[in-house]
Design a protein around this motif. Structure first.
Motif, PDB file in Angstrom:
ATOM      1  N   ILE A 195       0.824  -1.207   0.000  1.00  0.00           N
ATOM      2  CA  ILE A 195       0.000   0.000   0.000  1.00  0.00           C
ATOM      3  C   ILE A 195       0.858   1.257   0.000  1.00  0.00           C
ATOM      4  O   ILE A 195       0.622   2.185  -0.772  1.00  0.00           O
ATOM      5  CB  ILE A 195      -0.954   0.015   1.213  1.00  0.00           C
ATOM      6  CG1 ILE A 195      -1.916  -1.183   1.157  1.00  0.00           C
ATOM      7  CG2 ILE A 195      -1.742   1.330   1.264  1.00  0.00           C
ATOM      8  CD1 ILE A 195      -2.780  -1.329   2.392  1.00  0.00           C
ATOM      9  N   VAL A 196       1.859   1.309   0.875  1.00  0.00           N
ATOM     10  CA  VAL A 196       2.621   2.553   1.069  1.00  0.00           C
ATOM     11  C   VAL A 196       4.076   2.445   0.621  1.00  0.00           C
ATOM     12  O   VAL A 196       4.790   3.457   0.605  1.00  0.00           O
ATOM     13  CB  VAL A 196       2.582   2.992   2.550  1.00  0.00           C
ATOM     14  CG1 VAL A 196       1.164   3.319   2.966  1.00  0.00           C
ATOM     15  CG2 VAL A 196       3.196   1.936   3.462  1.00  0.00           C
ATOM     16  N   THR A 202       1.813   7.520  11.488  1.00  0.00           N
ATOM     17  CA  THR A 202       2.831   7.868  10.506  1.00  0.00           C
ATOM     18  C   THR A 202       2.206   8.588   9.316  1.00  0.00           C
ATOM     19  O   THR A 202       1.002   8.853   9.294  1.00  0.00           O
ATOM     20  CB  THR A 202       3.632   6.619  10.085  1.00  0.00           C
ATOM     21  OG1 THR A 202       4.781   7.013   9.360  1.00  0.00           O
ATOM     22  CG2 THR A 202       2.790   5.639   9.304  1.00  0.00           C
ATOM     23  N   SER A 203       3.023   8.934   8.344  1.00  0.00           N
ATOM     24  CA  SER A 203       2.521   9.718   7.225  1.00  0.00           C
ATOM     25  C   SER A 203       3.490   9.670   6.067  1.00  0.00           C
ATOM     26  O   SER A 203       4.673   9.335   6.223  1.00  0.00           O
ATOM     27  CB  SER A 203       2.272  11.171   7.652  1.00  0.00           C
ATOM     28  OG  SER A 203       3.423  11.740   8.241  1.00  0.00           O
ATOM     29  N   GLU A 224       0.549   2.250  11.046  1.00  0.00           N
ATOM     30  CA  GLU A 224       1.116   0.915  11.053  1.00  0.00           C
ATOM     31  C   GLU A 224       0.749   0.282  12.392  1.00  0.00           C
ATOM     32  O   GLU A 224       1.015   0.854  13.457  1.00  0.00           O
ATOM     33  CB  GLU A 224       2.632   0.968  10.850  1.00  0.00           C
ATOM     34  CG  GLU A 224       3.008   1.523   9.476  1.00  0.00           C
ATOM     35  CD  GLU A 224       4.477   1.825   9.309  1.00  0.00           C
ATOM     36  OE1 GLU A 224       4.838   2.378   8.253  1.00  0.00           O
ATOM     37  OE2 GLU A 224       5.273   1.521  10.228  1.00  0.00           O
ATOM     38  N   ILE A 225       0.097  -0.865  12.351  1.00  0.00           N
ATOM     39  CA  ILE A 225      -0.446  -1.494  13.558  1.00  0.00           C
ATOM     40  C   ILE A 225       0.204  -2.851  13.769  1.00  0.00           C
ATOM     41  O   ILE A 225       0.361  -3.640  12.836  1.00  0.00           O
ATOM     42  CB  ILE A 225      -1.975  -1.630  13.447  1.00  0.00           C
ATOM     43  CG1 ILE A 225      -2.613  -0.230  13.504  1.00  0.00           C
ATOM     44  CG2 ILE A 225      -2.534  -2.506  14.567  1.00  0.00           C
ATOM     45  CD1 ILE A 225      -4.128  -0.230  13.463  1.00  0.00           C
ATOM     46  N   PRO A 252      -4.523   2.022   5.494  1.00  0.00           N
ATOM     47  CA  PRO A 252      -4.245   2.934   4.367  1.00  0.00           C
ATOM     48  C   PRO A 252      -4.480   4.388   4.723  1.00  0.00           C
ATOM     49  O   PRO A 252      -5.161   4.712   5.710  1.00  0.00           O
ATOM     50  CB  PRO A 252      -5.228   2.462   3.287  1.00  0.00           C
ATOM     51  CG  PRO A 252      -5.581   1.058   3.659  1.00  0.00           C
ATOM     52  CD  PRO A 252      -5.560   1.029   5.157  1.00  0.00           C
ATOM     53  N   PRO A 253      -3.909   5.301   3.928  1.00  0.00           N
ATOM     54  CA  PRO A 253      -4.087   6.737   4.182  1.00  0.00           C
ATOM     55  C   PRO A 253      -5.544   7.120   4.386  1.00  0.00           C
ATOM     56  O   PRO A 253      -6.435   6.650   3.665  1.00  0.00           O
ATOM     57  CB  PRO A 253      -3.508   7.377   2.925  1.00  0.00           C
ATOM     58  CG  PRO A 253      -2.431   6.425   2.496  1.00  0.00           C
ATOM     59  CD  PRO A 253      -2.997   5.062   2.783  1.00  0.00           C
ATOM     60  N   ILE A 254      -5.775   7.987   5.384  1.00  0.00           N
ATOM     61  CA  ILE A 254      -7.141   8.358   5.747  1.00  0.00           C
ATOM     62  C   ILE A 254      -7.566   9.672   5.101  1.00  0.00           C
ATOM     63  O   ILE A 254      -8.705  10.098   5.285  1.00  0.00           O
ATOM     64  CB  ILE A 254      -7.300   8.443   7.273  1.00  0.00           C
ATOM     65  CG1 ILE A 254      -6.443   9.582   7.855  1.00  0.00           C
ATOM     66  CG2 ILE A 254      -6.930   7.117   7.926  1.00  0.00           C
ATOM     67  CD1 ILE A 254      -6.698   9.851   9.334  1.00  0.00           C
ATOM     68  N   ASN A 255      -6.657  10.323   4.371  1.00  0.00           N
ATOM     69  CA  ASN A 255      -7.018  11.567   3.670  1.00  0.00           C
ATOM     70  C   ASN A 255      -6.491  11.503   2.249  1.00  0.00           C
ATOM     71  O   ASN A 255      -5.588  10.711   1.945  1.00  0.00           O
ATOM     72  CB  ASN A 255      -6.460  12.786   4.400  1.00  0.00           C
ATOM     73  CG  ASN A 255      -4.940  12.784   4.473  1.00  0.00           C
ATOM     74  OD1 ASN A 255      -4.335  11.825   4.944  1.00  0.00           O
ATOM     75  ND2 ASN A 255      -4.317  13.863   4.024  1.00  0.00           N
TER      76      ASN A 255
END
Length: 373
Positions: free
Chosen positions: A167-168, A191-192, A209-210, A222-225
């Motif tokens: 994903i990232v 994170t970002s 990250e969990i 996944p990114p929330i924005n």
């Protein structure tokens, strides 16, 4: 609409100045510059003197409590992005900081060298201390690395690269602010992504990250924005009494934004304004033992009269994460590089410890008594 803060330290006069801006939605009274014994301040000192610096510059501190006192880490070298930048660690015992020693850098080989960035200290329940940091030529292309310590930060394992995710891309670990661990053992690493060269010029997105196995493996939320309405990075996580999670994050839109999760960080609400200003500078926050939330941040925007941008640093407190009261002004005297990238924790004795970059030439450590708020 009133202008931004424009105040100076007035010797011997307890002065509160109103900050009102309808774009933030809240009215604030900003205290005068704090001194020891006022506004909750217990102590304030530099980790090392600016007359005796280990390196020309430093930035992005992190702090943790150990069984032997406090430990602080930060990146340091000639200047940010220089290949000689490494991660240094100092220990606080009996009211004094030890000389900061480099424990990590971005030297892959003698000929391949990258700067190191943004250390974050974290200890999961029953685990060793983690020192997360980033390595790479720039923030677009860095990757996450960690080391661990079982002797309270005296010695460290060899660096371990965190790996990749579809994903990232490269996993980063907590990008600036500390991870949190929930009652069920789940670790949430805030994170970002910071990427340039996009159609909008930049693409800043928050993700998580969990880990459910004390940091051995990580799953990406996944990114929330979308990076369009808000360019947001570097979240910090608050834990509410009812189990809800909340983040606060910096943006380039002159505001701090917030988002909420009701399912232990699996899904998050749309980013929205928090009611607090932000000059595109890092913040940090902590949920106190009494359930209140304490935020350290630059209460300003990039424009307007001084102190603006990173030339003012404040503490704000909230019962609900929505309505904030500014309780302390840590700094407000304009200097070349300002006061930035704070980190905040609460120690076992109930005191709060804050570290932050001081003019890029040292790190300042402030101890606060939250019972005074």
């Amino acid at each position: 609409m009133t202008s931004l803060l424009n105040f100076r330290k007035i010797a011997g006069i307890a002065l509160l100045i109103s900050f009102t801006n309808c774009s933030f939605g809240q009215d604030f009274k900003i205290p005068e510059l704090a001194t020891k014994g006022k506004q909750g301040i217990v102590s304030s000192e530099l980790v090392y003197s600016m007359d005796q610096k280990p390196t020309a510059q430093c930035h992005a501190s992190t702090i943790i409590e150990t069984s032997q006192g406090l430990m602080c880490a930060f990146f340091a070298g000639t200047h940010e992005k220089n290949k000689d930048v490494g991660i240094r660690v100092a220990h606080y015992k009996n009211g004094q900081w030890s000389w900061p020693v480099e424990v990590a850098n971005g030297f892959l080989t003698d000929s391949v060298k990258h700067p190191a960035w943004n250390p974050v200290l974290f200890r999961p329940k029953g685990g060793p201390i983690f020192l997360f940091y980033k390595v790479g030529p720039d923030v677009d292309n860095w990757w996450g690395v960690y080391m661990t310590s079982t002797d309270e930060g005296r010695t460290w394992t060899k660096p371990v690269r965190m790996g990749k995710d579809e994903i990232v891309g490269d996993l980063l670990g907590p990008v600036k602010n500390k991870a949190v661990q929930l009652a069920d053992g789940t670790i949430i690493s805030p994170t970002s992504l910071e990427r340039r060269g996009t159609p909008n010029g930049r693409d800043w997105r928050i993700y998580f990250e969990i880990s459910k196995d004390n940091g051995k493996t990580w799953k990406v939320i996944p990114p929330i924005n979308d990076g369009v309405e808000y360019d947001a990075i570097q979240p910090s996580v608050l834990i509410h009494k009812n189990g809800d999670l909340q983040i606060l994050a910096r943006t380039i839109q002159d505001v701090l934004v917030t988002s909420w999760s009701k399912d232990n960080g699996q899904t998050w609400s749309k980013l929205e304004k928090s009611g607090l200003p932000n000059p595109n500078s890092g913040t940090d926050a902590v949920t106190l033992k009494d359930g209140r939330h304490l935020l350290v941040y630059n209460h300003s925007t990039k424009n307007g009269p001084e102190p603006k941008g990173r030339n003012i640093l404040n503490l704000a407190i909230s019962d609900d994460g929505k309505n904030w009261k500014v309780v302390t002004t840590l700094e407000n005297d304009p200097i070349q590089h300002g006061y930035s990238y704070p980190a905040i924790i609460q120690s076992a004795d109930g005191k709060v410890h804050i570290t932050y970059t001081y003019d890029r030439r040292s790190v300042k450590h402030v101890t606060v008594d939250p019972s005074k708020f």
